[in-house]
Design an enzyme around this catalytic site. Structure first.
Site, PDB file in Angstrom:
ATOM      1  N   TRP A 172      -6.951  32.230   6.015  1.00  0.00           N
ATOM      2  CA  TRP A 172      -5.792  32.367   5.612  1.00  0.00           C
ATOM      3  C   TRP A 172      -4.745  31.498   7.467  1.00  0.00           C
ATOM      4  O   TRP A 172      -4.337  31.128   8.411  1.00  0.00           O
ATOM      5  CB  TRP A 172      -5.012  34.179   6.415  1.00  0.00           C
ATOM      6  CG  TRP A 172      -3.471  34.225   6.159  1.00  0.00           C
ATOM      7  CD1 TRP A 172      -2.822  34.257   5.085  1.00  0.00           C
ATOM      8  CD2 TRP A 172      -2.554  35.273   7.405  1.00  0.00           C
ATOM      9  NE1 TRP A 172      -1.139  34.609   5.440  1.00  0.00           N
ATOM     10  CE2 TRP A 172      -1.470  35.516   7.151  1.00  0.00           C
ATOM     11  CE3 TRP A 172      -3.219  35.036   8.755  1.00  0.00           C
ATOM     12  CZ2 TRP A 172      -0.339  35.315   7.625  1.00  0.00           C
ATOM     13  CZ3 TRP A 172      -2.356  36.089   9.605  1.00  0.00           C
ATOM     14  CH2 TRP A 172      -0.904  35.988   8.985  1.00  0.00           C
ATOM     15  N   ASP A 253     -10.268  40.797  10.165  1.00  0.00           N
ATOM     16  CA  ASP A 253      -8.729  40.984   9.576  1.00  0.00           C
ATOM     17  C   ASP A 253      -9.047  41.440   8.446  1.00  0.00           C
ATOM     18  O   ASP A 253      -9.678  40.766   7.247  1.00  0.00           O
ATOM     19  CB  ASP A 253      -8.997  39.545   9.404  1.00  0.00           C
ATOM     20  CG  ASP A 253      -7.431  39.360   9.396  1.00  0.00           C
ATOM     21  OD1 ASP A 253      -6.917  40.400   8.926  1.00  0.00           O
ATOM     22  OD2 ASP A 253      -6.310  38.720   9.191  1.00  0.00           O
ATOM     23  N   LYS A 289      -0.207  45.193   1.524  1.00  0.00           N
ATOM     24  CA  LYS A 289      -1.263  45.019   0.634  1.00  0.00           C
ATOM     25  C   LYS A 289      -1.437  46.510  -0.256  1.00  0.00           C
ATOM     26  O   LYS A 289      -1.380  46.775  -0.826  1.00  0.00           O
ATOM     27  CB  LYS A 289      -2.001  44.293   0.198  1.00  0.00           C
ATOM     28  CG  LYS A 289      -2.156  42.948   1.364  1.00  0.00           C
ATOM     29  CD  LYS A 289      -0.989  42.046   1.074  1.00  0.00           C
ATOM     30  CE  LYS A 289      -1.172  41.224   1.675  1.00  0.00           C
ATOM     31  NZ  LYS A 289      -0.715  39.480   1.669  1.00  0.00           N
TER      32      LYS A 289
END
Ligand code: KET
Length: 443
Positions: A172, A253, A289
């Site tokens: 990311w 993460d 999300k």
């Protein structure tokens, strides 16, 4: 940079490097020269910064007047109608909160809502986690996944003996910036093999094997962004053994729990095998999300320690990181999450809605793959179906992406990543046409 410099020195020099690095330099055509409108401003030397590589895609998309435009840049779930989705269960929880007149808007503690923290730890580590039962985990509410990573990074920069963090290549786009500005030195480990469009497991093991003892290693808990490629459970086990033998510190993460497989427990397995061995680790969780709470900025940082005593001391220091940064976190998003996680019915309803989102993404993978096959698009596109999570790492190059944006008004990140969650049955043909044209006309 000398290894004896203090965290604040390191942070300042990292900041200087960050601000002057080529990736952050002004875009072509924009210069630092003083124009007539800014003469006299004490800020006239300020150079216009480029847009963020991911969020900037939305900025460009918003400026495009075309009726066929399609935003596949940011990882944000859309319905079949192309609309953002507020989960039903979130609406219900919010209604409960509004109706409850006993609720007030007082400050939360520095570490956030206690019940939210407890339930978040249970969600990622499992309801029967021995680490939780023995109070070896400290969990603090943070500003979504990004804030959790940043607080964890700053804690490590202040209190951990090894200042190097290894992040996967690619990862990311915000990871290197978050950790550099937290005061850590960022290095990469091999992760993705473009030739196989799969995991470079050998490269990963070699790079972690030669990392200095104690180094921090950032791991995507599931649904690796941007590649959609995850290690198998056996590979996770090998990674765990290697990391524990070298005393590498895992920093997970977890931004997509439930989005990879549709199952919250299955998507937490990587984290759980590391916690099961009794060792230490950090986990950053995001509800952006999986509960669709993007703009509520709700997430958590957990640090699993060897003993309850250490966990308590670690938490006291996390408070010193958070207090001068933003004082304490916002109340609304965490209250929604807590309301859903505490109530069996709401929780079950959430898992059904989450599975439906994951399934719709998987169905988009099949539809896109079929559409390319129907067009006879050159190349092997089987990775569209094999990859996991919100994104497909298409393999399209920056020129092809630019072509698709210019000619087809399709917006995506320059690395060829597309958000499958932004796609619908209606827009698949348009995307397939664009990909077909890009690979046959642009090299
Ligand atoms: N980790 C990963 C791996 C990740 O993809 C994101 C967001 C985050 C953390 C942070 O999310 P937060 O909203 O702070 O909980 N990724 C998407 C959005 C973004 O770039 O901000 C994306 O890649 O499109």
């Amino acid at each position: 940079m000398s290894s004896s410099s203090s965290p604040s020195d390191r942070r300042l020099s990292a900041l200087a490097r960050h601000l002057s690095s080529p990736a952050e330099s002004p875009v072509a055509g924009v210069s630092a020269s003083i124009t007539s409108s800014d003469v006299g401003s004490v800020f006239s030397h300020v150079v216009r910064a480029p847009e963020d590589p991911i969020l900037g895609v939305t900025v460009a998309y918003n400026k495009d007047p075309s009726p066929v435009k399609l935003n596949l840049g940011v990882g944000a779930y859309r319905t079949e109608e192309g609309k953002p989705l507020v989960l039903n269960v979130v609406r219900k929880a919010e209604q409960q909160l509004v109706n409850d007149r006993s609720r007030v808007k007082e400050y939360l503690p520095i570490v956030g809502l206690a019940e939210f923290n407890k339930l978040s730890a249970k969600l990622i580590f499992g309801a029967d986690s021995p680490a939780i039962q023995s109070n070896r985990v400290t969990t603090v509410q943070c500003l979504s996944g990004t804030g959790s990573l940043r607080v964890g990074g700053e804690f490590l920069a202040r209190h951990y003996h090894q200042q190097i963090i290894y992040i996967p290549l690619p990862t990311w786009g915000n990871h290197p910036k978050v950790f550099t500005l937290a005061g850590l030195s960022v290095k990469t480990y091999r992760y993705y093999d473009p030739a196989t469009r799969g995991l470079d497991f050998k490269g990963l093991m070699e790079d972690l094997g030669s990392a200095p003892s104690g180094a921090v290693v950032l791991l995507h808990a599931c649904a690796h962004n941007p590649t959609g490629v995850d290690p198998s459970l056996q590979q996770w086990e090998q990674i765990r053994q290697l990391m524990r033998s070298k005393k590498l510190l895992p920093f997970f993460d977890s931004a997509y729990q439930g989005f990879a497989s549709g199952s919250l427990d299955k998507d937490a397995q990587s984290v759980r095998i590391f916690v099961a061995d009794g060792g230490e680790c950090l986990v950053a969780q995001s509800y952006a999300k999986n509960m669709g709470l993007y703009g509520e900025r709700v997430g958590a940082l957990s640090i699993v320690c060897k003993t309850a005593d250490v966990a308590g001391k670690v938490e006291s220091q996390l408070k010193l990181v958070i207090r001068p940064m933003y004082s304490n976190p916002p109340i609304h998003g965490a209250s929604i999450v807590a309301a859903i996680l505490r109530d069996r019915n709401l929780y079950n309803e959430w898992t059904i809605e989450l599975k439906a989102m994951a399934d719709r993404i998987i169905s988009m993978r099949h539809q896109l793959s079929d559409a390319l096959r129907a067009r006879g698009t050159p190349g092997d596109w089987s990775h569209i179906i094999k990859q996991i999570g919100m994104f497909t790492f298409t393999g399209l190059n920056a020129k092809q992406v630019a072509f698709m944006t210019k000619e087809y008004h399709i917006y995506m990140t320059a690395d060829g990543r597309i958000s499958m969650a932004g796609l619908s049955s209606r827009t698949v043909p348009h995307l397939a046409d664009a990909i077909h044209a890009a690979v046959t006309r642009v090299v």
